[in-house]
Scaffold this active site. Structure first.
Site, mmCIF file in Angstrom:
data_model
loop_
_atom_site.group_PDB
_atom_site.id
_atom_site.type_symbol
_atom_site.label_atom_id
_atom_site.label_comp_id
_atom_site.label_asym_id
_atom_site.label_seq_id
_atom_site.Cartn_x
_atom_site.Cartn_y
_atom_site.Cartn_z
ATOM 1 N N LYS A 151 -11.627 -15.446 -11.204
ATOM 2 C CA LYS A 151 -11.717 -15.509 -12.668
ATOM 3 C C LYS A 151 -11.713 -16.972 -13.126
ATOM 4 O O LYS A 151 -12.553 -17.397 -13.895
ATOM 5 C CB LYS A 151 -10.546 -14.739 -13.282
ATOM 6 C CG LYS A 151 -10.521 -14.788 -14.782
ATOM 7 C CD LYS A 151 -9.391 -13.941 -15.353
ATOM 8 C CE LYS A 151 -9.227 -14.246 -16.836
ATOM 9 N NZ LYS A 151 -8.182 -13.465 -17.467
ATOM 10 N N HIS A 190 7.007 9.764 8.562
ATOM 11 C CA HIS A 190 7.607 9.409 9.857
ATOM 12 C C HIS A 190 8.162 7.990 9.833
ATOM 13 O O HIS A 190 8.398 7.400 10.890
ATOM 14 C CB HIS A 190 6.564 9.564 10.959
ATOM 15 C CG HIS A 190 6.072 10.976 11.057
ATOM 16 N ND1 HIS A 190 6.724 11.947 11.774
ATOM 17 C CD2 HIS A 190 5.030 11.598 10.450
ATOM 18 C CE1 HIS A 190 6.087 13.101 11.647
ATOM 19 N NE2 HIS A 190 5.051 12.919 10.834
ATOM 20 N N GLU A 225 2.963 -7.423 -11.540
ATOM 21 C CA GLU A 225 2.552 -8.649 -12.234
ATOM 22 C C GLU A 225 2.561 -8.392 -13.744
ATOM 23 O O GLU A 225 2.741 -9.311 -14.537
ATOM 24 C CB GLU A 225 1.160 -9.105 -11.761
ATOM 25 C CG GLU A 225 0.919 -10.579 -11.966
ATOM 26 C CD GLU A 225 -0.298 -11.116 -11.217
ATOM 27 O OE1 GLU A 225 -0.148 -11.949 -10.321
ATOM 28 O OE2 GLU A 225 -1.423 -10.700 -11.552
ATOM 29 N N GLY A 269 -6.959 -10.486 -14.495
ATOM 30 C CA GLY A 269 -7.367 -10.373 -13.086
ATOM 31 C C GLY A 269 -7.063 -9.001 -12.512
ATOM 32 O O GLY A 269 -7.897 -8.379 -11.854
ATOM 33 N N ARG A 270 -5.862 -8.487 -12.780
ATOM 34 C CA ARG A 270 -5.461 -7.195 -12.186
ATOM 35 C C ARG A 270 -6.101 -6.016 -12.898
ATOM 36 O O ARG A 270 -5.872 -4.876 -12.517
ATOM 37 C CB ARG A 270 -3.942 -7.088 -12.173
ATOM 38 C CG ARG A 270 -3.266 -7.318 -13.512
ATOM 39 C CD ARG A 270 -1.764 -7.548 -13.344
ATOM 40 N NE ARG A 270 -1.082 -7.882 -14.590
ATOM 41 C CZ ARG A 270 -0.974 -9.101 -15.088
ATOM 42 N NH1 ARG A 270 -1.524 -10.114 -14.471
ATOM 43 N NH2 ARG A 270 -0.310 -9.327 -16.206
ATOM 44 N N LYS A 274 2.938 -21.991 -7.168
ATOM 45 C CA LYS A 274 1.633 -22.636 -6.946
ATOM 46 C C LYS A 274 1.768 -24.151 -7.090
ATOM 47 O O LYS A 274 1.244 -24.917 -6.291
ATOM 48 C CB LYS A 274 0.645 -22.170 -8.026
ATOM 49 C CG LYS A 274 0.050 -20.820 -7.857
ATOM 50 C CD LYS A 274 -1.062 -20.678 -8.905
ATOM 51 C CE LYS A 274 -1.466 -19.275 -9.177
ATOM 52 N NZ LYS A 274 -2.368 -19.136 -10.319
ATOM 53 N N GLU A 308 -6.453 -20.679 -2.832
ATOM 54 C CA GLU A 308 -6.802 -19.848 -1.678
ATOM 55 C C GLU A 308 -8.305 -19.550 -1.650
ATOM 56 O O GLU A 308 -8.976 -19.701 -0.628
ATOM 57 C CB GLU A 308 -6.040 -18.505 -1.733
ATOM 58 C CG GLU A 308 -4.562 -18.590 -1.498
ATOM 59 C CD GLU A 308 -3.765 -18.842 -2.779
ATOM 60 O OE1 GLU A 308 -4.340 -19.364 -3.769
ATOM 61 O OE2 GLU A 308 -2.559 -18.536 -2.784
#
Ligand code: F6P
Length: 557
Positions: A208, A397, A366, A280-281, A521, A214
């Site tokens: 965005k 399990h 977030e 973003g999410r 960050k 990253e």
């Protein structure tokens, strides 16, 4: 924007407290006493069949929760979101992911801008591009069609596309595969490209902001890999012009910052835009969904968007008493604030949804992992439960023991479809039926438990009776759909988006900012020189960080 209403000052909150104090959870007794309980608390939203009856609720509780929503103004804030008011206060932005799925003939003008026209202009560009890749018309630098799409992004620019791609694998075009690189750990990109043919690989750089460390680092590594390998296999000359031409054929971008895309070296003609009003999410239904559009095709992507829209319309228009995202959000508030539930499990009984819990972690945590309200005042209640989960039956399990017999209350959502993509039999047994028997068994076991007398009746020695008792009254919501179609995946996402929204409004949060990710960050950039051996930078760190970095420097190869 009005200040949030402190939920604890409302009449409904006091009523809920009283109701909680008087409540003796007894799902066994409640189902026995009211044969219609399952019907009364089961609702349909679009193609989703949602059974809330195994929750610790009754009509009075739901009524008080709905009144709570009314008193804190959920409907007003919902309408403000849908019409583009700047409800993301700390970033002074509209929140319009719901506009991303409006049909082309809908109307929404926000601050003089025709949002629907903007959205559909980009969708048309995405669809034209997706068609070219799918048909082989889009060719790599040597004239071969694309066979692998590698999406480079992180957070919302990764979790949505990878989750939906995995969910819709049965709808994917044969011969076309997507991979997803997100982590700045260089092993991620190295492993993902290791066996790829550079001449048939297309990279999508999705960010965005187009500033994320990253993603830009991974994009540069991918670019180096691509150009290096193309030269190595003799596909291009080792010249700047040849490199530029190769990037134009093998790199496209998705971003709101098209100037930064150009600065990276990607032709703006190969970039797909979106807007600052898409968080973003909340962005998988924007151009960020490009890998999905390529994999399942424009029609599949349109069906996906239509699924979102159907749930949006439900949330926007259906009466509170039957409004599923509203009720689910309020029931979550009930557990967080009146039962001190710290976490919430999401357990898909559909292997194709295996990334759904991870996706929901960003969406929910977030959004609502906050301790100040949108007016800057401290929150007045607990907020933001931890969402987690794994597909059933694997989780059975592993961690279900704690949900069944642990000391904490963990509300859980079980999700399944009636018709699997692979209706395979094992020696005459319908394997998917067996799979779903586990879903139904788990939700029943959690609700109704097993008493000491029932355990004894099985001949269990007295000394181990307590260990084999299941208290029950562990709340679950069951969500069923016919099939895991693109539309159903869109519906599931929209359902949880609106659940998250409702919780955020009750708590008075700006569910659309994420300032909590900033400090780490910034510090990473400050600490990086120390990691690369800058003694002065190291000396500025605290004693623990200095010792850790020194240990690392002494041990690295
Ligand atoms: O650091 C968190 C975050 O800002 C998320 O909100 C976002 O989805 C992710 O980083 C990636 O951001 P971008 O798409 O701008 O690269």
């Amino acid at each position: 924007m009005n200040n949030p209403v402190d939920p604890t000052t409302t009449e409904a909150w006091s009523d809920l407290k009283t109701l909680k104090d008087a409540l003796v959870p007894d799902l066994r007794g409640w189902f026995e006493a009211d044969p219609k309980r399952a019907d009364e608390f089961t609702f349909d939203v679009a193609d989703l069949h949602v059974d809330l009856s195994k929750n610790l609720i009754n009509e009075d509780i739901l009524d008080a929760l709905v009144r709570l929503a009314d008193e804190v103004g959920v409907a007003g804030r919902r309408d403000a979101m849908f019409t583009g008011e700047r409800i993301n206060v700390t970033e002074n932005r509209s929140v319009l992911h719901t506009a991303l799925r409006l049909p082309a003939d809908a109307e929404l003008v926000v601050e003089g801008q025709d949002v629907v026209a903007d959205v559909h202009a980009v969708l048309n560009e995405m669809f034209a591009f997706a068609d070219k890749v799918r048909s082989g018309e889009w060719k790599g630098v040597t004239g071969k069609p694309i066979s692998t799409v590698v999406n480079i992004g992180i957070g919302g620019s990764d979790l949505g596309p990878v989750m939906v791609y995995e969910a819709l694998l049965p709808y994917k075009q044969e011969g076309l595969t997507c991979r997803f690189v997100s982590n700045i750990d260089p092993s991620d990109v190295a492993e993902k490209v290791a066996d790829l043919d550079p001449t048939t690989t297309l990279f999508i750089v999705a960010s965005k902001t187009f500033t994320t460390l990253e993603t830009l680092t991974n994009a540069r590594m991918a670019r180096d890999w691509l150009l290096g390998r193309l030269v190595e296999v003799g596909a291009i000359e080792d010249t700047d012009d040849a490199r530029r031409a190769a990037i134009a054929k093998h790199f496209v971008a998705v971003s709101t910052a098209l100037d930064k895309v150009a600065a990276f070296g990607i032709d703006p003609a190969n970039a797909f835009g979106f807007w600052d009003w898409v968080g973003g999410r909340y962005s998988v239904d924007s151009a960020v969904g490009l890998p999905v559009a390529i994999a399942v095709g424009p029609q599949g992507f349109q069906d996906f968007l239509a699924g979102f829209h159907a749930v949006d319309e439900h949330f926007r228009t259906v009466a509170p008493e039957r409004n599923v995202p509203l009720l689910m959000g309020l029931i979550n508030v009930w557990y967080v604030n009146f039962f001190q539930a710290h976490s919430h499990a999401v357990l898909p009984y559909a292997q194709y949804l295996h990334r759904f819990p991870a996706y929901l972690q960003q969406l929910t945590m977030e959004s609502n992992g906050k301790s100040v309200r949108w007016d800057g005042a401290p929150v007045t209640t607990e907020t933001g439960e931890i969402f987690w989960g794994e597909p059933g039956t694997n989780g059975q399990h592993a961690f279900y023991q704690l949900i069944h017999q642990g000391t904490r209350l963990i509300p859980a959502d079980f999700i399944a479809v009636a018709n699997p993509a692979h209706p395979i039999e094992d020696g005459g047994t319908d394997v998917h039926g067996l799979f779903l028997a586990n879903f139904f068994a788990q939700t029943a076991a959690l609700a109704f438990g097993k008493t000491a007398d029932e355990v004894r009746a099985e001949g269990t020695p007295e000394a181990i009776v307590p260990a084999r008792v299941f208290a029950g009254n562990r709340p679950t919501t069951s969500i069923l759909a016919n099939e895991l179609t693109p539309s159903v995946v869109g519906q599931l996402i929209a359902l949880y988006e609106h659940i998250t929204f409702v919780e955020g409004v009750v708590w008075g949060l700006d569910s659309f900012d994420q300032w909590g990710v900033e400090l780490g960050k910034k510090l990473a950039l400050e600490i990086a020189p120390a990691v690369f051996g800058d003694v002065e930078a190291l000396a500025k760190q605290d004693a623990s960080t200095q010792a850790l970095v020194s240990w690392y420097l002494n041990h690295r190869g």
